[in-house]
Write an enzyme that holds these catalytic residues in place. Structure first.
Site, PDB file in Angstrom:
ATOM      1  N   GLU B 209       0.928  -1.222   0.006  1.00 42.40           N
ATOM      2  CA  GLU B 209       0.118   0.009   0.167  1.00 42.40           C
ATOM      3  C   GLU B 209       0.844   1.285   0.050  1.00 42.40           C
ATOM      4  O   GLU B 209       1.912   1.237   0.121  1.00 42.40           O
ATOM      5  CB  GLU B 209      -1.044   0.111   1.248  1.00 42.40           C
ATOM      6  CG  GLU B 209      -0.376   0.168   2.764  1.00 42.40           C
ATOM      7  CD  GLU B 209      -1.336  -0.150   3.902  1.00 42.40           C
ATOM      8  OE1 GLU B 209      -2.150  -1.136   3.680  1.00 42.40           O
ATOM      9  OE2 GLU B 209      -1.035   0.454   4.763  1.00 42.40           O
ATOM     10  N   HIS B 247      -4.130   3.223   8.289  1.00 48.12           N
ATOM     11  CA  HIS B 247      -2.887   2.647   8.912  1.00 48.12           C
ATOM     12  C   HIS B 247      -1.804   3.678   9.214  1.00 48.12           C
ATOM     13  O   HIS B 247      -1.722   4.649   8.422  1.00 48.12           O
ATOM     14  CB  HIS B 247      -2.397   1.684   7.764  1.00 48.12           C
ATOM     15  CG  HIS B 247      -2.835   0.298   7.692  1.00 48.12           C
ATOM     16  ND1 HIS B 247      -3.018  -0.338   6.760  1.00 48.12           N
ATOM     17  CD2 HIS B 247      -3.827  -0.346   8.405  1.00 48.12           C
ATOM     18  CE1 HIS B 247      -3.690  -1.542   6.821  1.00 48.12           C
ATOM     19  NE2 HIS B 247      -4.263  -1.460   7.931  1.00 48.12           N
TER      20      HIS B 247
END
Lengths: 376, 288, 376, 288
Positions: B209, B247
């Site tokens: 990511e 995150h």
């Protein structure tokens, strides 16, 4: 979390890092008063938490009382990258002999705190790192012993030939490191660090970002959060323990898990749509959390379709289904809802939602496509 | 063979008396994981799901020979839980807890340096070797024993991709959620080193990511060192810069750490990248 | 450096370690006032920096106003191991449910900071270590990470079965460790640490010693030094950067180097004499330092002979010789001086001293013997 | 052969521009020690006694291949000087400076653990291998090349004993002043391990003093492991308890760490103990 330059400088002051004589002001009158206190010429700097203030006309040197008023009025009335300027910093105009860069971050690759120095000040350090990496001098702090004195001296001796200035710089480096560690910073930057005509080192600008995971142990830092200049939906989401980021599209996404939420946005875009937001409702999501999520989502008036993408693990699909039902009732949702609910208790969810008027999708791809179709 | 967790895994659950700890203890037991002990300081002496609870990890290790720990304690206590597990001689720690300050991970990394112990996470969904052991919160039913190794920075996105892999008829050797924090115990490359020597693994899927340059470093590493086919996915192509996307580690700094940059380098290093989760599974299916 | 119990408790208070309600007093009137404030019964404790106060009658529980006055007068008038009691601590009488020992030192062998706990309180820990080492539970702090929480919990769970008390004890252990490290302690001890009838943990006694090498960075601790109860010669020597310890003999020793100074004392004793002191004039000793040394030495009226034992290395024998000459003139020294000067510039020293009326010795043995002979 | 310092020693003097640093640089050069560099931050570029001075130890090592460092800086800067030498890749550091807080030595010890570097001191008078190299402040003229190893916690007392050894007609292989602080880098046992493998060393003299239990541990070690004859001396038989006798480490705590206790254990372990410095030399003379 980010704070303003003037707030970062307050922290510098606490750690005995020299800053210019300056005052934060909210009105033109305050600027005028401050300039009289400080003496002309003065620098007026817009306090917004984005880069490129200078280029946008947010930093001006005023040499006369007329300029002070004019510039103050202009800057306090402007928007920079869409953010209205609500405060300015009025600062003495330091006579600069040389400018350099000093910054500290945690290096994700080395898993260590790193101090970076560059002989050119006022630069965008990531740009230098890409274009001219050899211009950046790095020293790593020992994670357990800390930044050792000789490492700080190395930084000082790299930046300055004059030993006196070099050692003063080493002392500043140690202070900046102390601040970085003690306050759970993710970035502590002096850019530029200047030597004035009398040979003194001064932090002309200051930037400190904080590790969100560390904020719980720094209520004084949390209290510095500028709620005025933050997106209200993002603030609300934060309060309700949801992760939300506003985007510019019209397909509202509700997802469990950050990675899947990003992948959902990407998928919408991939099939030709525009996501309205990032929204992670988290792991063990209750019906209330789903309600909260929808309430925040719907404050964004661009949202025309809502796309639920839930992969149940800890998250139970039936909880999500209950949340949707409740929200439909109490929030009077007019937008169509596409729901892809799979995993834990998906059958129960289908049962709960069968008469709710949702559009069901079997897969992510299917859901994204259906959401896009509904716009046409 | 699989990597990290297997039939020899003897698990101690730190925070077993908490809501998540007890729930997932049951789930892991149901999956067939050998959960041998639980730890909650001050609650030593009781049983949870038939598993004895101890006051300290040291005591749990002494009494049950636990070799692996999974951490479910609130974030404020997670740092202490990790140190306790290291000091007790645990060789694999899987930290599910999230919210650990980055600087604590910097210190833990240094503390681990000369210890015979590996940390997965924090903010990891866990590690599963299908048919052998499941350590963490990954839902067991989506897995199938097979030859694809999966390494991922996220949780539910991993389920999504694993589910696709299973549905195209393949299975997994081991699936590792390495965690979404900026500094984590075990990175992509560490897992690849293990997969390289695992005969059960024929191909690897990397689910990356935005944020940092771990995917980039991994791509170059694969190009130079890793002989098995690797497939990639990168989440966050539509993420704006300087915003944390859930995150703690998922943040584009200025113009670095973008998905575009990562995909580009993956491709330069001959790693096939799927545009969608479904496409990743299809790519793997076609190759093996 | 040592401090009094009441000073150590002030430090405990700063670190949020619970102590009894108590006040330090210098007079009987103050004691009476304090006891009225605190309420009867009260404990009166002599504040002297030696062990065995209890056995010497320096700690009493007073149950009545009459006892308060009597005990206060008695204790404030007494000497314990030769040290006059100038202050007492008047303290609430805590209802004790259990007593234990908690202490921290730097372990010279392991080169680590160690926390020691023992289920018996009020004990002499070195005695327990010798007689019943298994009764002491030890945990080592990681030198770089510090005392980890789970190690502190281990201590708590060793001492107390009740988890609530165990965790409170763990918290106290962490505070005591923090204090130990931050203040450069060489010993931080709670003995006894008690659980009162309500289940609360209280530090009933407190002892903190400090590493002399660390004092330079703790001026606040240095300021706690009790000059009243220290030997004036030792204080004077400290000010003049000399190492001096008063003994009970009559042969005054002046030596360069601590090891040689001890060996010189031992040698005097070995040949049947009694050393009056330990005195190390240090490495690069100037004539002034020798003057200072003799001045301090001669304040001890027991000194009948002076024995110089100098092995010149960095110390130059001629410097020492000049110092002796000057001192003889200005201090009017009546005592005979035995001089053994060897090493750097010993010839020059002989030349300088040849008419000074000293007794010269070729070796340490010779010098010690001659010094002893002179007493007869 | 000798131990620790020899003809291959290439010395950097930290604090070379100070009074003690420059004086002893001259003394060490006169003795024949290969002094290759000096370091004083901010004074890089000048010469002292013909020796180039650098700003950092790293630079000194890079330019001169120095492998050993001797530290003469004021106590407040000595800790930093030690870390700098370690980080620069120096393999032997002899710290003459005294007054280092004990807790800093605790940290330095841990920092040194996985480094290829040995620290002698602090508060050491130095190390001499007669005829080869003298590192520190020990007076060169008292030494003679020979077969007796000397390890001592003090300075001038070492001179006294070495002088006696020389005067009875023996010489020294290496003499190490390990320093008088409670926590030191190299202890008696560490030196004995080196002397055990040194063919030039036939006997060892240990000069101990009150405080701690290093002499006791060493005696037991010798009894079990050390095959060459060892002779002992312990200073401080007349020292009162709980008083620091000059050295930070020379303090009897209550009733432990007394000279009597140390002498007793030396004798129990068959180590001959001299009552006076002269007697030590006589004992060695008679034995070898």
């Amino acid at each position: 979390m980010k704070i303003h330059e003037y707030q970062a400088k307050d922290i510098f002051k606490k750690y005995s890092i020299s800053i210019p004589n300056e005052t934060v002001c909210r009105t033109v009158d305050e600027v005028v008063a401050a300039s009289q206190e400080i003496g002309l010429p003065c620098v007026i700097k817009a306090q917004v938490m984005v880069g490129g203030r200078g280029k946008a006309g947010g930093i001006k040197i005023a040499k006369t009382d007329v300029e002070i008023k004019d510039y103050a009025a202009a800057i306090l009335g402007m928007e920079i990258k869409g953010i209205p300027v609500r405060k300015v910093l009025v600062s003495e105009a330091v006579a600069i002999a040389s400018e350099s860069y000093l910054g500290i971050i945690n290096d994700r690759t080395e898993k260590k705190t790193v101090v970076m120095a560059c002989k050119e000040g006022g630069v965008e350090i990531e740009e230098v790192a890409r274009q001219k990496p050899e211009a950046i001098y790095k020293v790593y702090a020992d994670p357990l012993v800390g930044l050792l004195d000789h490492k700080a001296r190395e930084i000082g001796l790299f930046l300055y030939e004059n030993p006196k200035v070099a050692f003063e710089c080493a002392a500043i480096t140690l202070k900046l490191y102390k601040l970085f560690i003690e306050l759970d910073s993710s970035l502590a930057e002096i850019n530029p660090l200047v030597v004035d005509k009398s040979g003194r080192l001064i932090a002309l600008d200051a930037k400190i970002n904080f590790d969100d995971n560390g904020l719980y142990r720094h209520p004084d830092i949390e209290a510095m959060r500028d709620r005025e200049s933050q997106d209200e939906n993002e603030l609300l989401a934060r309060e309700r323990d949801l992760s939300y980021v506003r985007l510019t599209g019209n397909i509202g996404c509700v997802v469990n898990g950050a990675g899947l939420a990003m992948a959902t946005m990407d998928l919408v875009k991939h099939f030709g749509g525009e996501p309205a937001n990032f929204l992670d409702i988290g792991g063990s999501s209750s019906p209330e959390k789903v309600m909260n999520a929808l309430e925040i989502l719907l404050k964004d008036k661009n949202v025309k379709v809502i796309f639920f993408n839930i992969f149940g693990g800890i998250t139970r699909c039936d909880d999500v289904a209950h949340g949707i039902l409740q929200a439909k009732k109490s929030l009077n949702i007019k937008q169509p809802i596409v729901a892809r609910l799979t995993g834990t208790n998906e059958d129960k969810a289908m049962e709960i939602l069968k008469e709710a008027g949702l559009i069901f999708a079997a897969t992510m791809d299917d859901g994204a496509k259906k959401a896009i179709e509904l716009l046409q | 063979m699989s990597i990290l967790v297997n039939n020899d895994t003897k698990l101690v659950v730190q925070g077993i008396t908490g809501r998540d700890g007890s729930f997932h203890t049951r789930q892991m037991l149901n999956y067939g994981t050998k959960v041998v002990a639980g730890v909650t300081p001050g609650k030593g002496g009781i049983d949870i799901e038939g598993i004895p609870v101890f006051n300290t990890v040291a005591e749990a290790v002494e009494k049950t020979n636990a070799n692996t720990s999974v951490i479910f304690v609130p974030s404020k206590f997670a740092v202490s839980a990790i140190y306790e597990a290291i000091d007790a001689g645990i060789t694999l720690i899987v930290c599910i807890s999230e919210g650990i300050p980055t600087i604590e991970m910097v210190k833990i990394t240094a503390y681990l340096k000369h210890k015979d112990c590996r940390l997965v996470g924090p903010n990891s969904p866990g590690v599963v070797s299908p048919g052998q052991a499941k350590v963490g919160i990954l839902p067991g039913h989506i897995f199938k024993k097979g030859a694809v190794g999966v390494i991922s920075r996220s949780g539910t996105l991993t389920y999504e991709i694993v589910d696709h892999i299973t549905k195209v008829g393949l299975g997994q050797s081991t699936c590792i959620g390495i965690g979404g924090d900026p500094i984590i115990g075990t990175k992509f490359i560490d897992c690849l080193e293990l997969f390289a020597n695992d005969n059960d693994t024929e191909a690897v899927v990397i689910v990356g990511e935005i944020g940092g340059r771990d995917e980039q470093d991994t791509a170059y590493y694969i190009k130079e060192n890793f002989k098995k086919p690797v497939f990639g996915f990168v989440a966050g192509k539509t993420a704006p810069p300087d915003k944390r996307m859930g995150h703690a580690g998922a943040i584009i700094s200025g113009t670095s750490g973008t998905a575009a940059e990562k995909v580009k380098i993956f491709k330069e290093c001959s790693i096939k990248v799927g545009d969608t989760p479904a496409e990743v599974a299809d790519l793997v299916k076609r190759a093996v």
